[in-house]
Design an enzyme around this catalytic site. Structure first.
Site, PDB file in Angstrom:
ATOM      1  NE  ARG A  74      -2.377  -3.036  -3.760  1.00 10.89           N
ATOM      2  CZ  ARG A  74      -2.326  -3.243  -2.434  1.00 10.89           C
ATOM      3  NH1 ARG A  74      -2.232  -2.218  -1.624  1.00 10.89           N
ATOM      4  NH2 ARG A  74      -2.370  -4.456  -1.951  1.00 10.89           N
TER       5      ARG A  74
ATOM      6  CE  LYS B 291      -9.770   3.540   8.312  1.00  8.45           C
ATOM      7  NZ  LYS B 291     -10.332   2.189   8.118  1.00  8.45           N
TER       8      LYS B 291
ATOM      9  N   GLY C 299       0.775  -1.237   0.000  1.00  7.16           N
ATOM     10  CA  GLY C 299       0.000   0.000   0.000  1.00  7.16           C
ATOM     11  C   GLY C 299       0.806   1.286   0.000  1.00  7.16           C
TER      12      GLY C 299
ATOM     13  CG  ASP D 160      -7.782   0.734  10.448  1.00 10.22           C
ATOM     14  OD1 ASP D 160      -8.316   0.919  11.548  1.00 10.22           O
ATOM     15  OD2 ASP D 160      -8.410   0.319   9.462  1.00 10.22           O
TER      16      ASP D 160
HETATM   17  O1  LIG Z   1      -2.993  -0.241  11.333  1.00 10.47           O
HETATM   18  P1  LIG Z   1      -3.403  -1.542  10.710  1.00 10.47           P
HETATM   19  O2  LIG Z   1      -4.787  -1.946  11.146  1.00 10.47           O
HETATM   20  O3  LIG Z   1      -2.405  -2.624  10.898  1.00 10.47           O
HETATM   21  O4  LIG Z   1      -3.599  -1.283   9.124  1.00 10.47           O
HETATM   22  C1  LIG Z   1      -2.668  -0.612   8.314  1.00 10.47           C
HETATM   23  C2  LIG Z   1      -2.031  -1.505   7.290  1.00 10.47           C
HETATM   24  O5  LIG Z   1      -3.010  -2.168   6.507  1.00 10.47           O
HETATM   25  C3  LIG Z   1      -2.695  -2.029   5.117  1.00 10.47           C
HETATM   26  O6  LIG Z   1      -1.837  -3.046   4.657  1.00 10.47           O
HETATM   27  P2  LIG Z   1      -2.306  -4.520   4.226  1.00 10.47           P
HETATM   28  O7  LIG Z   1      -1.995  -5.467   5.326  1.00 10.47           O
HETATM   29  O8  LIG Z   1      -3.732  -4.461   3.729  1.00 10.47           O
HETATM   30  O9  LIG Z   1      -1.364  -4.848   2.998  1.00 10.47           O
HETATM   31  P3  LIG Z   1      -1.182  -4.027   1.613  1.00 10.47           P
HETATM   32  O10 LIG Z   1      -0.348  -2.816   1.948  1.00 10.47           O
HETATM   33  O11 LIG Z   1      -0.482  -4.963   0.693  1.00 10.47           O
HETATM   34  O12 LIG Z   1      -2.553  -3.648   1.123  1.00 10.47           O
HETATM   35  C4  LIG Z   1      -2.005  -0.694   5.059  1.00 10.47           C
HETATM   36  O13 LIG Z   1      -1.193  -0.579   3.919  1.00 10.47           O
HETATM   37  C5  LIG Z   1      -1.212  -0.664   6.338  1.00 10.47           C
HETATM   38  O14 LIG Z   1       0.061  -1.252   6.175  1.00 10.47           O
HETATM   39  N1  LIG Z   2      -7.740  -0.246   1.787  1.00  8.62           N
HETATM   40  C1  LIG Z   2      -7.663  -0.128   3.113  1.00  8.62           C
HETATM   41  N2  LIG Z   2      -6.722  -0.813   3.780  1.00  8.62           N
HETATM   42  C2  LIG Z   2      -6.696  -0.630   5.114  1.00  8.62           C
HETATM   43  N3  LIG Z   2      -5.891  -1.193   6.026  1.00  8.62           N
HETATM   44  C3  LIG Z   2      -6.250  -0.704   7.217  1.00  8.62           C
HETATM   45  N4  LIG Z   2      -7.283   0.141   7.113  1.00  8.62           N
HETATM   46  C4  LIG Z   2      -7.584   0.202   5.801  1.00  8.62           C
HETATM   47  C5  LIG Z   2      -8.573   0.918   5.052  1.00  8.62           C
HETATM   48  O1  LIG Z   2      -9.411   1.690   5.542  1.00  8.62           O
HETATM   49  N5  LIG Z   2      -8.549   0.697   3.712  1.00  8.62           N
HETATM   50 MG   LIG Z   3      -4.490  -3.990   1.946  1.00 10.92          MG
END
Ligand SMILES: O=P(O)(O)OC[C@H]1O[C@H](OP(=O)(O)OP(=O)(O)O)[C@H](O)[C@@H]1O
Ligand SMILES: Nc1nc2[nH]cnc2c(=O)[nH]1
Ligand SMILES: [Mg+2]
Length: 180
Positions: A167, A133, A46, A105
Site C-alpha cells: 500500500r 479497469k 485502499g 474493478d
Molecule cells: O470493484 P471491486 O471488484 O469491488 O473492487 C474494488 C475494491 O477492492 C479494493 O478493496 P478491498 O476489498 O480489497 O479492501 P481494501 O481497500 O482494504 O484493500 C479496492 O480498494 C476497492 O474498494
Molecule cells: N490491490 C488490488 N486490489 C484490487 N481490488 C480490486 N481490484 C484490485 C487490484 O487490481 N489490485
Molecule cells: Mg484490498
C-alpha cells in the site's frame, strides 16, 4: 522499483498530476454547492491515500468521513460478499457526497456502496475513482471523475494492497503473478 513489481503503470508524478486535475474539476463543479456542504467519503482502506491527496487539491470547504467495506479479504479475487466493517461517523442527508475510490474493478463494492448511501438521502452523490479497469461488469456504474483507465491485471501501490502489503509504494504497478 520493488522486486515484486513487473511494470510501473503510473509514476508518483503522474498520479500527483492527475489528482491535481480531479481536485481542480471538483473545485469548479461544486463551487455553488458549498452551502449544503461537501462530504468526501473514502472506502477504507485502499482509498484513504487517494482521498488524503485529493482533499488537499480541492479549494472548497470539505468534510472527510470513512466507511470500511471489504470484499477482497487477503486474496486477489473478490469474494463476492461485501461487508460493512465500519459505518460513517456523520449523517449525509442533504449533503453533497463525493465517494473517493482507489479502484473500480468488478464494481461490486461501488454498486453496494452507492445503493447504501443513496438510501440516506444525500443532496447529490458522485464517484471519483483513481483507477478503472475496463470490464463489462462495471460499465454500468456512473463515475464522474476517473483518474486512469488501467489494464485487467492485479495492481498494487498508492493504497492498493496484496495481503496488506505494497500500500505504501508511491507508484502503481503490476504485481508479478508468481507472488499471488
Ligand atoms: O470493484 P471491486 O471488484 O469491488 O473492487 C474494488 C475494491 O477492492 C479494493 O478493496 P478491498 O476489498 O480489497 O479492501 P481494501 O481497500 O482494504 O484493500 C479496492 O480498494 C476497492 O474498494
Ligand atoms: N490491490 C488490488 N486490489 C484490487 N481490488 C480490486 N481490484 C484490485 C487490484 O487490481 N489490485
Ligand atoms: Mg484490498
Amino acid at each position: 522499483m520493488h522486486n515484486d513489481i513487473s511494470e510501473i503503470l503510473f509514476t508518483e508524478e503522474q498520479i500527483a498530476g492527475r489528482v491535481g486535475e480531479i481536485g481542480a474539476a471538483i473545485t469548479r463543479d461544486y463551487a455553488d454547492a458549498a452551502d449544503e456542504g461537501i462530504v468526501l467519503i473514502s472506502v477504507l482502506r485502499g482509498a484513504a491515500i487517494f482521498m488524503a491527496d485529493l482533499a488537499r487539491q480541492i479549494d472548497l470547504p470539505v468534510e472527510m468521513d470513512y466507511m470500511a467495506i471489504s470484499s477482497y479479504g487477503n486474496g486477489a479475487k473478490s469474494s463476492g460478499v461485501v461487508r460493512i466493517l465500519k459505518d460513517l461517523s456523520s449523517e449525509i442527508e442533504g449533503r453533497h457526497v463525493i465517494v473517493a475510490e482507489d479502484i473500480l474493478d468488478s464494481g461490486l463494492t461501488l454498486t453496494y456502496l452507492l445503493k447504501n448511501l443513496s438510501s440516506r438521502q444525500p443532496a447529490s452523490i458522485a464517484v471519483a475513482t483513481l483507477l478503472r479497469k475496463k470490464t463489462l461488469a462495471q460499465a454500468k456504474i456512473d463515475c464522474k471523475y476517473i483518474g486512469f483507465e488501467c489494464p485487467d491485471e492485479f495492481i498494487v501501490g498508492y493504497g492498493l494492497d496484496f495481503a496488506e502489503r505494497y500500500r505504501n509504494l508511491p507508484y502503481i504497478g503490476i504485481l508479478k503473478p508468481e507472488i499471488y
